[in-house]
Design an enzyme around this catalytic site. Structure first.
Site: not given
Length: 411
Positions: A153, A155, A160, A328, A330, A335
Site C-alpha cells: 500500500h 506510495k 535521481d 482520503h 492520512k 501539540d
C-alpha cells in the site's frame, strides 16, 4: 550502618525525583523521537519538506521533477489507474528513457485489479517494449487467496536519489476531478529533499530486490544531502520485519500529547491498542479534533467509523464530517510540534498487515501548515455533536456499526 542506609535511600529518592522531573520536562516531540529511534527509525535534521495539499499540486510538482531527472526515477504505488494522469506519467517516463534515464516501477496486484480502470497485460507489454521496467507485486492468480494478506500500500517516488515523494495518493485522475460516487476526492502528499530521501530509497531498493533480484547499491541512487533544517524520520511498515511500527507510533504519539491532536484518516477503524490510546488522550483533556468523510468508497466503513466517533465524542473529541466528499488523507499533528503524512490507514489492514510508509516530520512550521489546512477544511465540514450523531443514525446503521466494530478485532 543505619546512617549509610538512610543516605542510600535519600540518594535513591533524589534520583527518582530527578528522573520523574526529566520525564515530565520532555516535550511530546522529543519523547516520541526517542521512542521511535528505539524502534529503529533514523531521524535526520537536514531536510526540506513541501506539503502538497491536493492532487493537482502533487502531480504538477511530481511531473516537473521527473521531467528534470538525469539518472533515475523509481516509483512504488498501490496502483496506477489506467486514465489520463497515468497516461501522461508514462509518456513522460518514455521520454526520459530515450534520454537514458533509468525507470523502475512497482505496483500491487490487488491494488491494480481492484480499481475500475486497471493496467492490463497489453499496457505492461507496451511499457516493457519502451524499456520501462515495471513489475507487479503478488499478482492475483487462481485460487485467488494468495493476496488476502499482505498488500503493498506504499506510495514512494525517488528521483535521481535526491528528491522523494510520499503520502496518501496513488496515480489516478480522481484526485483532481473526483468521482461520481464520492464527489471530491481529497488527499495530501509531501515532497522531501535531504537525507530522509536516502531512507525512502532504501525501502524501494529492498522491495525491488525482493521482486527482481536486482541489487541497487550504486551510490548514485543515494544522493540525499543537506537541503534544509527540518527533522524527518521514515516509518516503514513491513510484514515480519517491522509489524508494530505504525501502531507503536500512533499509541506513543497519542500518549505523549499534552495540548492538541488533529487527525484526518479515511478508514477510521483503529485496532484495539490505538482506540484505547485515543480514548486515553481525550480523557486526559487533550484537545482532540478529528475530520472524517461524509461519503465513502466502501459500504460498511461509514457505519464502523460513526460507531467509533460516538465513543470519542463522549470522551470530549471534536468531530467534523467533510461535506464535499471523500477525504482520503492520512495525517496527524500533535501539540503543534510534529506531524505525520503517509499511506497508513487507521484500520487493521494498515496497522497489522500491509506494507505502509509514513514520513514523521518533527517541525513546527510544517505542523502549523497542516493545522491551518485542517481548520480550513473544517469550514467545509459539518460538526458532529452527540445530538447530530443520534439524528443521523437509524437502528440498522447502529447495529451494522457495532457488528463491524467487533469484526475489526477478529481480522
Amino acid at each position: 550502618m543505619i546512617g549509610n542506609r538512610y543516605q542510600l535511600a535519600g540518594i535513591a529518592t533524589i534520583l527518582f525525583l530527578l528522573i520523574s522531573l526529566y520525564s515530565k520536562a520532555q516535550t511530546s516531540d522529543s519523547l516520541t523521537v526517542s521512542q521511535m529511534r528505539e524502534l529503529g527509525i533514523t531521524f535526520s535534521k537536514n531536510n526540506d519538506v513541501e506539503l502538497l495539499m491536493s492532487g493537482r499540486e502533487k502531480f504538477a510538482r511530481l511531473f516537473e521533477d521527473i521531467r528534470q531527472a538525469k539518472q533515475s526515477v523509481h516509483l512504488e504505488y498501490f496502483n496506477f489507474r489506467n486514465d489520463s494522469i497515468a497516461s501522461l506519467l508514462f509518456d513522460i517516463l518514455r521520454e526520459k528513457r530515450k534520454e537514458g534515464v533509468e525507470v523502475r516501477a512497482v505496483f500491487d496486484g490487488f491494488g491494480n485489479d481492484s480499481n475500475n480502470q486497471p493496467l492490463k497485460k497489453k499496457h505492461l507489454a507496451s511499457l516493457h517494449a519502451d524499456s520501462i521496467e515495471i513489475y507487479e507485486f503478488d499478482p492475483i492468480r487462481f485460487p485467488w487467496v494468495n493476496h488476502i494478506w499482505p498488500r503493498d500500500h506504499r506510495k514512494i517516488v525517488v528521483i535521481d536519489g535526491r528528491i522523494g515523494y510520499t503520502g496518501g495518493m496513488n496515480v489516478a485522475d480522481y484526485y483532481i476531478v473526483g468521482t461520481e460516487q464520492v464527489g471530491e476526492w481529497r488527499d495530501m502528499h509531501c515532497r522531501i529533499e535531504g537525507s530522509a530521501v536516502n531512507d525512502l530509497q532504501k525501502v524501494f531498493v529492498r522491495f525491488w530486490k525482493k521482486l527482481t533480484k536486482e541489487d541497487l547499491t550504486d551510490p548514485k541512487y543515494f544522493q540525499g544531502t543537506k537541503a534544509g533544517n527540518k527533522m524527518v524520520g521514515i516509518a516503514n511498515r513491513e510484514p515480519h520485519t517491522s509489524n508494530e511500527i505504525m501502531r507503536r507510533f500512533y499509541v506513543q504519539a497519542l500518549d505523549n500529547a499534552k495540548d492538541s491532536v488533529k487527525i484526518i484518516n479515511p478508514y477510521f477503524v483503529p485496532t484495539n491498542q490505538v482506540i484505547k490510546a485515543l480514548k486515553r488522550c481525550a480523557e486526559r483533556g487533550v484537545k482532540m479534533d478529528i475530520l472524517i468523510s461524509s461519503r465513502y468508497d466502501e459500504p460498511l466503513t461509514p457505519d464502523i467509523v460513526m460507531y467509533n466517533m460516538k465513543k470519542l465524542i463522549k470522551r470530549g473529541a471534536h468531530v467534523w464530517r467533510y461535506r464535499p466528499g471523500f477525504h482520503h488523507s492520512k495525517i496527524m499533528t500533535v501539540d503543534g510540534k510534529f506531524c505525520t503524512v503517509g499511506s497508513t490507514n487507521l484500520d487493521a489492514r494498515g496497522l497489522r498487515y500491509d506494507y505502509e510508509i509514513n514520513a514523521l516530520i518533527i517541525d513546527k512550521e510544517t505542523t502549523l501548515e497542516l493545522d491551518r489546512k485542517f481548520i480550513e477544511d473544517t469550514k467545509k465540514s459539518d460538526y458532529l455533536s452527540m445530538e447530530e450523531w443520534k439524528k443521523s443514525r437509524n437502528t440498522w446503521q447502529r447495529i451494522k456499526g457495532w457488528l463491524g466494530h467487533l469484526l475489526t478485532f477478529l481480522i
